[in-house]
Each structure stands twice: as structure tokens, then as C-alpha cells.
Write an enzyme that holds these catalytic residues in place. Structure first.
Site, PDB file in Angstrom:
ATOM      1  CD  GLU A 148      -6.737  -7.913   3.538  1.00  0.00           C
ATOM      2  OE1 GLU A 148      -7.813  -7.289   3.583  1.00  0.00           O
ATOM      3  OE2 GLU A 148      -5.677  -7.498   4.080  1.00  0.00           O
ATOM      4  CG  HIS A 161      -5.448  -4.041   9.872  1.00  0.00           C
ATOM      5  ND1 HIS A 161      -4.504  -3.055   9.718  1.00  0.00           N
ATOM      6  CD2 HIS A 161      -6.019  -4.198   8.634  1.00  0.00           C
ATOM      7  CE1 HIS A 161      -4.495  -2.644   8.461  1.00  0.00           C
ATOM      8  NE2 HIS A 161      -5.408  -3.313   7.790  1.00  0.00           N
ATOM      9  CG  HIS A 174      -0.863  -5.207   6.554  1.00  0.00           C
ATOM     10  ND1 HIS A 174      -2.116  -5.714   6.817  1.00  0.00           N
ATOM     11  CD2 HIS A 174      -0.514  -4.506   7.665  1.00  0.00           C
ATOM     12  CE1 HIS A 174      -2.514  -5.327   8.018  1.00  0.00           C
ATOM     13  NE2 HIS A 174      -1.561  -4.586   8.552  1.00  0.00           N
ATOM     14  CG  PHE A 234      -2.271  -0.511   1.037  1.00  0.00           C
ATOM     15  CD1 PHE A 234      -3.296   0.340   0.656  1.00  0.00           C
ATOM     16  CD2 PHE A 234      -2.555  -1.852   1.232  1.00  0.00           C
ATOM     17  CE1 PHE A 234      -4.579  -0.136   0.462  1.00  0.00           C
ATOM     18  CE2 PHE A 234      -3.837  -2.345   1.039  1.00  0.00           C
ATOM     19  CZ  PHE A 234      -4.852  -1.486   0.652  1.00  0.00           C
ATOM     20  CG  ASP A 286      -5.866  -7.637   7.590  1.00  0.00           C
ATOM     21  OD1 ASP A 286      -4.644  -7.595   7.348  1.00  0.00           O
ATOM     22  OD2 ASP A 286      -6.730  -7.051   6.906  1.00  0.00           O
ATOM     23  CG  HIS A 312      -1.423  -9.699   4.939  1.00  0.00           C
ATOM     24  ND1 HIS A 312      -1.298  -9.298   3.631  1.00  0.00           N
ATOM     25  CD2 HIS A 312      -2.445  -8.956   5.458  1.00  0.00           C
ATOM     26  CE1 HIS A 312      -2.183  -8.352   3.372  1.00  0.00           C
ATOM     27  NE2 HIS A 312      -2.903  -8.138   4.458  1.00  0.00           N
ATOM     28  CG  HIS A 329     -11.050  -4.626   6.766  1.00  0.00           C
ATOM     29  ND1 HIS A 329     -10.862  -4.240   5.463  1.00  0.00           N
ATOM     30  CD2 HIS A 329      -9.983  -5.410   7.099  1.00  0.00           C
ATOM     31  CE1 HIS A 329      -9.721  -4.756   5.021  1.00  0.00           C
ATOM     32  NE2 HIS A 329      -9.175  -5.477   5.987  1.00  0.00           N
TER      33      HIS A 329
END
Length: 209
Positions: A172, A59, A49, A19, A55, A53, A160
């Protein structure tokens, strides 16, 4: 007889997409084999991440559990891979409805024909209503082959928030390029990182027979 394995984890390296603003993977050698040193030892830095991974609730919930305190059961067991290739920007119920009969407790959705090797700002994500309906059917883990179950530009993280409220777990950044639609055994255990908001996993699928 050995059952076939599919490695559904991308390579983790300096070029791994992250990201924007997140911490990319880097590695340095603290010791190398040579006179007076019998071993190679490295130190790595990365966001949890990066790559495939899991979460943690922490998170997306200020009071949520860290990944080291999450029960492991959801990350191991029968799983269905459902193809929604090219669907987006949100994976709606109609995109997966053809494969939801007798669902196991874990569902992974493939959206890419071929996973990109660079950051994809237009990644496909789950529609929150899709997550709700999967939870209604007893699903306890969802996964996707993009960097997030929410759009990259989202500030509300609606999907989420559904998994927070419904108690689901999430994977993810999977790579499902070579995986046919169908049922498998999922193995994707997170590290016991006591205070972390996520953990890398080495995610694999194993044939059921």
C-alpha cells in the site's frame, strides 16, 4: 546494459500522511558530529504503515503471521501495473479487465493521476470481488497507490479479509505517478521485524529488458 528503475516509494518525513490517529514519522538526534563524537546517530518513531509498506497477516488477523515471518517470494518478481485512474470509491473488475490477459503473479493498480501529499479520506480501494478474481487467476500480491486496499472508513476490511483467506500479500501507499501501464519486475522487500504487523518497503520497479 543497466535496466531502468522506477522508485515507487514516497518520501518518508514528518509531513507524510498517516491514517487519523496513527503514529506519524518523527526523528531526533541522539548524537551529532563534534568534539568527542565522530558520528551522527538518530532515533526514529513511526507507524510501520507510513509510506510504502507491506501489511502482515497479523495486521488483519489476530492469529496471523508477523511481517518478519512472511515468505519473501511474493515481494520480488514479475509484476503488472494497471491503470484505473479516477476510478472509485472501489476498483471494480471492469476497471482493470482491459489488462488482465496473461497476468503475472503481482498486480499494482494506479488510481491517482498524481498522488496527494496530504491524507485522502476518499481514497480508492479494491472491491473485494476484484481481489477474489485476481486470486482466481493466480495473483499472489496486490498493490495500490492509496493508503489502503479497503476504504478509509471501513470497519470490516473486506478486501483485507479476502487476502487473508486467499493467502495473498499486499503493498500500500505506492507512488505510480510516472509508471506506464505494463509489465515490470517488482522489488519491495519488507524488513525482518519479528513481531510487527507491517513493514516499510523501498519499492522499485525495474524494466524487464
Amino acid at each position: 546494459m543497466t535496466r531502468r528503475l522506477w522508485d515507487i516509494s514516497p518520501a518518508v518525513q514528518a509531513a507524510s500522511p498517516v491514517f487519523p490517529g496513527d503514529t506519524a514519522y518523527s526523528q531526533q538526534w541522539c548524537a551529532t558530529i563534534g568534539p568527542g563524537c565522530p558520528v551522527n546517530v538518530s532515533a526514529i518513531t513511526l507507524s510501520p504503515h507510513v509510506g510504502a509498506h507491506a501489511d502482515a497477516p497479523l495486521h488483519y488477523d489476530a492469529d496471523g503471521a508477523s511481517i518478519g515471518n512472511v515468505d519473501l517470494d511474493a515481494f520480488l518478481g514479475p509484476c503488472r501495473v494497471i491503470h484505473a485512474i479516477g476510478k472509485g470509491p472501489l476498483v471494480e473488475w471492469e476497471h482493470i479487465a482491459h489488462a488482465v490477459e496473461h497476468l503475472p503473479a503481482r498486480v499494482l493498480v494506479r488510481t491517482y493521476g498524481r498522488a496527494p501529499t496530504t491524507w485522502d479520506q476518499e481514497l480508492a480501494a479494491y472491491a473485494p470481488a476484484t481481489v477474489e478474481r485476481l486470486a482466481d487467476l493466480g495473483v499472489k500480491l496486490i498493490g495500490i497507490d492509496t493508503a489502503s486496499i479497503d476504504p478509509a472508513s471501513s470497519k470490516s476490511l473486506d478486501s483485507h479479509q479476502v487476502i487473508r483467506r486467499r493467502g495473498l500479500r499486499v503493498l500500500e501507499n505506492l507512488v505510480l505517478d510516472e509508471v506506464a501501464e505494463g509489465d515490470y519486475e517488482l522489488i519491495a522487500l519488507p524488513l525482518k521485524l519479528v513481531e510487527a504487523d507491517a513493514s516499510p518497503v523501498r519499492a522499485v520497479l525495474r524494466a524487464l529488458a
